[in-house]
Design an enzyme around this catalytic site. Structure first.
Site, PDB file in Angstrom:
ATOM      1  N   HIS A  64      42.091  30.928  12.144  1.00  0.00           N
ATOM      2  CA  HIS A  64      40.729  30.426  12.377  1.00  0.00           C
ATOM      3  C   HIS A  64      39.922  30.475  11.085  1.00  0.00           C
ATOM      4  O   HIS A  64      39.164  29.551  10.767  1.00  0.00           O
ATOM      5  CB  HIS A  64      40.065  31.259  13.475  1.00  0.00           C
ATOM      6  CG  HIS A  64      38.575  31.142  13.527  1.00  0.00           C
ATOM      7  ND1 HIS A  64      37.936  29.970  13.873  1.00  0.00           N
ATOM      8  CD2 HIS A  64      37.599  32.043  13.259  1.00  0.00           C
ATOM      9  CE1 HIS A  64      36.628  30.162  13.818  1.00  0.00           C
ATOM     10  NE2 HIS A  64      36.392  31.407  13.449  1.00  0.00           N
TER      11      HIS A  64
ATOM     12  N   GLU B 157      32.414  41.327  11.433  1.00  0.00           N
ATOM     13  CA  GLU B 157      32.281  41.367  12.882  1.00  0.00           C
ATOM     14  C   GLU B 157      33.482  42.043  13.528  1.00  0.00           C
ATOM     15  O   GLU B 157      33.339  42.878  14.399  1.00  0.00           O
ATOM     16  CB  GLU B 157      32.138  39.925  13.401  1.00  0.00           C
ATOM     17  CG  GLU B 157      31.877  39.794  14.880  1.00  0.00           C
ATOM     18  CD  GLU B 157      30.478  40.271  15.270  1.00  0.00           C
ATOM     19  OE1 GLU B 157      29.589  40.208  14.409  1.00  0.00           O
ATOM     20  OE2 GLU B 157      30.316  40.701  16.426  1.00  0.00           O
ATOM     21  N   ASP B 158      34.666  41.680  13.067  1.00  0.00           N
ATOM     22  CA  ASP B 158      35.861  42.039  13.838  1.00  0.00           C
ATOM     23  C   ASP B 158      36.711  43.146  13.239  1.00  0.00           C
ATOM     24  O   ASP B 158      37.655  43.601  13.859  1.00  0.00           O
ATOM     25  CB  ASP B 158      36.745  40.788  14.013  1.00  0.00           C
ATOM     26  CG  ASP B 158      36.006  39.697  14.752  1.00  0.00           C
ATOM     27  OD1 ASP B 158      35.111  40.041  15.531  1.00  0.00           O
ATOM     28  OD2 ASP B 158      36.324  38.524  14.541  1.00  0.00           O
TER      29      ASP B 158
ATOM     30  N   ASP C 236      28.227  -2.891  19.134  1.00  0.00           N
ATOM     31  CA  ASP C 236      28.700  -2.328  17.869  1.00  0.00           C
ATOM     32  C   ASP C 236      29.877  -1.369  18.058  1.00  0.00           C
ATOM     33  O   ASP C 236      30.053  -0.430  17.312  1.00  0.00           O
ATOM     34  CB  ASP C 236      27.561  -1.662  17.094  1.00  0.00           C
ATOM     35  CG  ASP C 236      26.779  -0.690  17.952  1.00  0.00           C
ATOM     36  OD1 ASP C 236      27.069  -0.604  19.160  1.00  0.00           O
ATOM     37  OD2 ASP C 236      25.887  -0.013  17.412  1.00  0.00           O
TER      38      ASP C 236
HETATM   39 MN    MN Z   1      34.559  32.638  13.383  1.00  0.00          MN
END
Ligand code: MN
Length: 710
Positions: free
Chosen positions: A49, A77-78, A261
Site C-alpha cells: 500500500h 500510525e501503525d 460529449d
Molecule cells: Mn495509508
C-alpha cells in the site's frame, strides 16, 4: 515489487529527476522493515500500500521528499516508530509530512451527514494540513485504498466511499487534480450505487468498438489536417468518466443517448500560439457550434485549468474538441501538483505563481514573497479559515466555532440545557478548564450536573453570541424568581411585624386588588416589584391592614421585635450578603438594606457604606451557628518594645481564639513616637467572645488602645 520499479516510474514521468536514488532506497527499506509483519485485509503485505501510494505521487511528478513521505506515510500510525526517530533519520521536512498525514487520518467523517458538515470537514482538513503536500499524500493514500475496498465489510465500504465522494474528491477538484478526482469519484460511485455504476458502464460498453473506431478515424483526419498547416500535434480520443455521466443522467436528467460529449478529442500542441492556430484550422475545415466555443487560455479557470474548447460538426454529428499545450495538459490533469519542482520540492514556474494567485480565495494571507521559492512554500501553507476552529463531539460530529471559543460556547452550541448545567469538560480525554480556548480537532465531552448553573463571569469569556444570549436569558429568569421569593419573604415579615397572619393575607382577594390598583397583573408581579425594591412592603401592608386594628407596635427599635429573618450561615446566601466593608458578626447591631435587584445586604449599624435610606431598611437578625467562626478585625496600639507582640498573641490564644491574619508595624514604619500598630483578623464565635479578647489585650501593660475596625 522492488525499489527499482518505483525508480523506473519516477524517471519515466520525470526524465530530469536525479540519478542518485540512495535516499529513496533508504526510505524504502526503512518503511518495508517497519511494516514487515503487517498484512492488509487482502492478505498482501501492508508495505504494498505504501509503495502504491508513493507511485501515485511519482506519477504526479512530485518532489523526492513527498514521494519518500508517501512510502513512510503509515509508519507513525501503525508501527512503534515515533516522530522524533523519523526526524533524526530523515529530517524535519519528511517527519512533518508524515505527521500531518497521520493527524488527518484521525478525523473520521460519518456518512449521511448534511452538506454543511461535509464542507466544514473539508475546511478542517485543509486548515489542519499546514503543508499542501500533506493533502496530496492523503489523496494518493485514499486513491489506493479506494482501489482495494473489496476486502472490507459492506459497512466500511459505504462509509469510506461516502467520505471519499463528499470530502476527498471535492478537495482534489479544488486543487485541480483531475486525474485523482475522476478516479476517486468513479470508485466511490461503484460502492455507493453499485447498480447505477454497472448500468452506466454497460451503456458505455455497448457501442464501445463503434465509438473507438470512429475516434481513430477522426484522430487521423485531424492530425493530417493540422500537419498540412505546419502544426505538429498529438490527437487523442478521450472518454468521460462514469461519475460525470451519472451526474448528467441523474442530477440533470439528460438521457444517456443525448449526452453528446461521450466521445471527445484532445489535441496537444507545442505552445500557446499553436492552440489558437489549431482552432483556426478546425473552424475553417468544419462547421462548429459558435456558442460552444470556450477560451480558457485567455481566461484560465480558478483552479488553473487552461484549454480551448470547441464543438465541430462532422456530418452533423457534434464532437467536442479540447486544444491545449502539453504544459496546460499537465495542469489540467494534475492541477497544483503540476507546478512542483522535482528538485526543490516547491512550485517555481510562472504558471505556478499565477495558479497561486488563483488560489487566493483558498489561500489566505498572501505575503509578497513570490520570488523566493522557500518563502513561497511557506506561504503555500494552508493558513486559511483562520477565523474558525473545528471541533468534535464525542460521537464525531463536527462543529465550527469562532477562534477563541471555549467549552462553554461548545456546550451551548450542542444544547441550551447542556450549557446551563455544564461544570467541566474533557478535551481529548483530559479534564480541562471550561474557560480554555479550543483548538482545531479537539474532541470535547461536556460534563454536566443538574444542580450546576451558569456563572455571570461566563459572559466575559464566551465568544459566540448564541451562548451569550442564552446565559443572559438564564440570569434574567433567575433574577425574576429570586425577586419573587424575596418579595414574598419581605411581605410576610412585614405582616408578622404587624401581627397579621401572613398565610391568610397573601392569598386574600384584597392583596390582588391592591396589586391591580398599583398596576400589576398579579400578586406574583407585585411580589417581584417588592423584591426589586420598586414597591414598599410596609406601604402595601399598611393598605392591607383592617381599619379597626389599634395595636401597632413601634418599629423604631428593630431589636425589640421578634426576629423575623434568620440569617443563618449558609442559608439564602444568594439573597443575603454579609458585607465585607464592616464584617458583621453574630451579636452585632445590624441592619439589612434592600438593594435594587440584588437582595438584602447586611451591614453593621453605623457602617459608612450603609446608605441613609431608612425606607429600604429591613429587620434582620443574625444567629451564631454552632461551630462556626466569623472574621473580625481589630486594631491594637501599643508600646514599641520587645515581647509586646508575644504577649498580645498569648492573650488571644488564652481566649481560645484563632488569628486568621496579622499585620504588625513598629514605630519606624508608623513614625508615631515609640508606638507600634498591629492589625489582627480573628476568628470569633460572636460579639461576646470578641469583647472578651479585646478586654484581655487591653489589660496588658503597654497596650494603649484596642478598637474594632468599622
Ligand atoms: Mn495509508
Amino acid at each position: 515489487m522492488s525499489v527499482e520499479s518505483l525508480i523506473n516510474i519516477i524517471q519515466r514521468h520525470n526524465p530530469e529527476a536525479a540519478t542518485d536514488f540512495d535516499f529513496l532506497k533508504t526510505c524504502y527499506s526503512y518503511a518495508e522493515n517497519a511494516h514487515r509483519k503487517q498484512l492488509r485485509k487482502s492478505g498482501e503485505p501492508y508495505f504494498m500500500h505504501c509503495v502504491r501510494t508513493a507511485e501515485i505521487l511519482a506519477q504526479l511528478r512530485l518532489d523526492m521528499d513527498t514521494i519518500c513521505a508517501g512510502l513512510m506515510h503509515d509508519v507513525l500510525e501503525d508501527t512503534g516508530i515515533t516522530r522524533l526517530e523519523l526526524e533524526k533519520q530523515f529530517g524535519k521536512s519528511i517527519a512533518h509530512l508524515v505527521e500531518g498525514v497521520t493527524k488527518i487520518g484521525r478525523y473520521k467523517f460519518s456518512g449521511g451527514q448534511r452538506q454543511r458538515q461535509a464542507e466544514t470537514y473539508r475546511k478542517l482538513l485543509l486548515a489542519t494540513a499546514e503543508d499542501l503536500r500533506v493533502i496530496l499524500i492523503k489523496l494518493a493514500d485514499r486513491l489506493h485504498n479506494m482501489g482495494t475496498l473489496d476486502h472490507l465489510s459492506d459497512e466500511q465500504q459505504l462509509r469510506i466511499a461516502k467520505e471519499t465522494l463528499e470530502i476527498y474528491a471535492p478537495i482534489a477538484h479544488r486543487l485541480g487534480i483531475w486525474s485523482i478526482m475522476s478516479r476517486l469519484e468513479d470508485l466511490a460511485l461503484k460502492y455507493i450505487l453499485p447498480d447505477t455504476y454497472r448500468e452506466i458502464a454497460d451503456l458505455l460498453n455497448e457501442k464501445l468498438e463503434e465509438r473507438q473506431a470512429y475516434c481513430k478515424k477522426m484522430e487521423a483526419i485531424i492530425h493530417t489536417e493540422l500537419k498540412k498547416h505546419g502544426i505538429p500535434a498529438n490527437v487523442r480520443g478521450r472518454t468521460k468518466h462514469i461519475y460525470s455521466i451519472y451526474q448528467k443522467m441523474y442530477e440533470k436528467g439528460t438521457p444517456f443517448k443525448d449526452i453528446c460529449d461521450l466521445v471527445g478529442l484532445r489535441v496537444l500542441v507545442d505552445d500557446d500560439w499553436s492552440c489558437y492556430s489549431a482552432l483556426g484550422v478546425l473552424h475553417l475545415r468544419w462547421n462548429y457550434l459558435p456558442d460552444r466555443v470556450r477560451d480558457w487560455i485567455g481566461q484560465p479557470k480558478k483552479n488553473g485549468y487552461q484549454s480551448l474548447h470547441t464543438t465541430i460538426l462532422d456530418d452533423g454529428k457534434p464532437i467536442e474538441i479540447q486544444i491545449r499545450s502539453r504544459g496546460m495538459h499537465q495542469v489540467a490533469e494534475n492541477g497544483i501538483a503540476a507546478h512542483w519542482s522535482y528538485k526543490e520540492g516547491v512550485p517555481t514556474t510562472k504558471e505556478a505563481l499565477s495558479i497561486y494567485a488563483n488560489y487566493k480565495e483558498m489561500l489566505d494571507d498572501i505575503q509578497d514573497t513570490q520570488d523566493v521559492p522557500d518563502r513561497f512554500i511557506e506561504s503555500m501553507k494552508l493558513e486559511l479559515f483562520q477565523d474558525e476552529v473545528y471541533v468534535f463531539t464525542p460521537k464525531g460530529d463536527i462543529h465550527a466555532l469562532p477562534v477563541g471559543s471555549t467549552a462553554i460556547d461548545f456546550a451551548y452550541r450542542i444544547h441550551t440545557e447542556i450549557g446551563h448545567t455544564c461544570y467541566g469538560a474533557e478535551v481529548n480525554n483530559v479534564l480541562t478548564p471550561i474557560r480554555e480556548p479550543l483548538q482545531n480537532g479537539d474532541r470535547i465531552r461536556i460534563l454536566t450536573h443538574p444542580k450546576s448553573t451558569p456563572s455571570r463571569s461566563w459572559l466575559r469569556i464566551v465568544k459566540t453570541a448564541n451562548a451569550r444570549t442564552k446565559i443572559r436569558n438564564w440570569f434574567k429568569e433567575k433574577d425574576r424568581v429570586d425577586a419573587l421569593e424575596l418579595g414574598k419573604k419581605l411581605l410576610k415579615a412585614e405582616l408578622q411585624v404587624s401581627y397579621l397572619n401572613a398565610n391568610d393575607y397573601l392569598k386574600s382577594p384584597k392583596l390582588l386588588e391592591i396589586a391591580k390598583q398599583l398596576g400589576h397583573a398579579s400578586v406574583e408581579e407585585l411580589c417581584i416589584r417588592i423584591g426589586n425594591a420598586h414597591e414598599s412592603a410596609t406601604q402595601i401592608v399598611n393598605r392591607l391592614k383592617p381599619e379597626k386594628t389599634e395595636v401597632i407596635p413601634k418599629k423604631q427599635k428593630p431589636k425589640d421585635v421578634e426576629p423575623t429573618i434568620h440569617l443563618d450561615n449558609g442559608i439564602d446566601l444568594g439573597m443575603f450578603r454579609v458585607m465585607k466593608c464592616c464584617n458583621p458578626i453574630p451579636g452585632d447591631d445590624i441592619v439589612g438594606y434592600l438593594t435594587r435587584g440584588r437582595g438584602v445586604s447586611i451591614h453593621r449599624n453605623g457602617c459608612v457604606r450603609l446608605l441613609d435610606e431608612p425606607e429600604r431598611f429591613v429587620v434582620v437578625n443574625m444567629h451564631a451557628v454552632e461551630g462556626t467562626n466569623y472574621p473580625a478585625q481589630i486594631f491594637v496600639e501599643c508600646d514599641d518594645k520587645p515581647g509586646m507582640l508575644g504577649e498580645i498573641t498569648t492573650a488571644i490564644a488564652r481566649c481560645q481564639v484563632n488569628i486568621r491574619e496579622g499585620n504588625f508595624k513598629s514605630s519606624t514604619v508608623t513614625r508615631i513616637n515609640d508606638t507600634a500598630a498591629d492589625y489582627f483578623t480573628l476568628d470569633v464565635t460572636g460579639v461576646e467572645q470578641l469583647k472578651k479578647v479585646m478586654d484581655a489585650i487591653k489589660s496588658i501593660n503597654g497596650v494603649e488602645s484596642v478598637v474594632r475596625k468599622m
